[in-house]
Design a protein around this motif. Structure first.
Motif, short mmCIF file in Angstrom:
data_model
loop_
_atom_site.label_atom_id
_atom_site.label_comp_id
_atom_site.label_asym_id
_atom_site.label_seq_id
_atom_site.Cartn_x
_atom_site.Cartn_y
_atom_site.Cartn_z
N VAL A 66 0.83 -1.19 0.00
CA VAL A 66 0.00 0.00 0.00
C VAL A 66 0.87 1.24 0.00
O VAL A 66 2.00 1.23 0.48
CB VAL A 66 -0.97 0.03 1.21
CG1 VAL A 66 -1.91 -1.16 1.18
CG2 VAL A 66 -0.21 0.07 2.53
N ASN A 67 0.30 2.33 -0.53
CA ASN A 67 1.02 3.60 -0.50
C ASN A 67 0.76 4.29 0.83
O ASN A 67 0.06 3.76 1.70
CB ASN A 67 0.66 4.48 -1.70
CG ASN A 67 -0.79 4.91 -1.73
OD1 ASN A 67 -1.50 4.86 -0.74
ND2 ASN A 67 -1.25 5.34 -2.89
N SER A 68 1.31 5.48 1.03
CA SER A 68 1.17 6.18 2.31
C SER A 68 -0.26 6.60 2.61
O SER A 68 -0.58 6.92 3.75
CB SER A 68 2.10 7.40 2.35
OG SER A 68 1.79 8.28 1.30
N GLU B 46 0.28 -6.20 5.57
CA GLU B 46 0.64 -5.33 4.45
C GLU B 46 2.01 -4.70 4.61
O GLU B 46 2.58 -4.67 5.71
CB GLU B 46 -0.42 -4.25 4.24
CG GLU B 46 -0.54 -3.27 5.36
CD GLU B 46 -1.71 -2.30 5.18
OE1 GLU B 46 -2.68 -2.63 4.48
OE2 GLU B 46 -1.63 -1.21 5.77
N GLY C 284 -2.72 4.48 2.14
CA GLY C 284 -3.43 3.23 2.42
C GLY C 284 -4.04 2.59 1.19
O GLY C 284 -4.73 1.58 1.29
N GLN D 227 3.80 -1.02 3.72
CA GLN D 227 3.54 0.35 3.32
C GLN D 227 4.82 0.95 2.76
O GLN D 227 5.87 0.91 3.40
CB GLN D 227 3.07 1.19 4.51
CG GLN D 227 2.78 2.63 4.13
CD GLN D 227 2.37 3.47 5.32
OE1 GLN D 227 2.32 3.02 6.45
NE2 GLN D 227 2.08 4.74 5.05
#
Length: 78
Positions: A15-17, A73, A19, A75
């Motif tokens: 996931v990116n920052s 996950e 979410g 991040q």
């Protein structure tokens, strides 16, 4: 900081920052995650992560690009 990736991280969402899911870890090889990108992944996100065009269906993600790893996950840093 450099995150330590292990075989236990295979199958986790990436996931990116914000979410947003950007892919799934297919395999871990020599401390590098090979990520299969989400089909809706935009070129802007790929560019931010340095993921230009790949020869195969996955992109490399090393520990320097990771902000945090949880049970479910990974991040990536902004």
């Amino acid at each position: 900081m450099c995150a330590q990736l292990t075989a236990e991280d295979e199958g986790k969402d990436v996931v990116n920052s914000d979410g947003e899911k950007i892919g799934v870890v297919q395999t871990i090889q020599a401390g590098t995650a090979h990520v299969h990108p989400d089909p809706g992944l935009t070129d802007e996100v790929k560019s931010t992560l340095g993921w230009g065009d790949a020869d195969e269906d996955t992109y490399a993600l090393d520990g320097h690009q990771i902000e945090a790893i949880t049970d479910t996950e990974i991040q990536v840093q902004r």
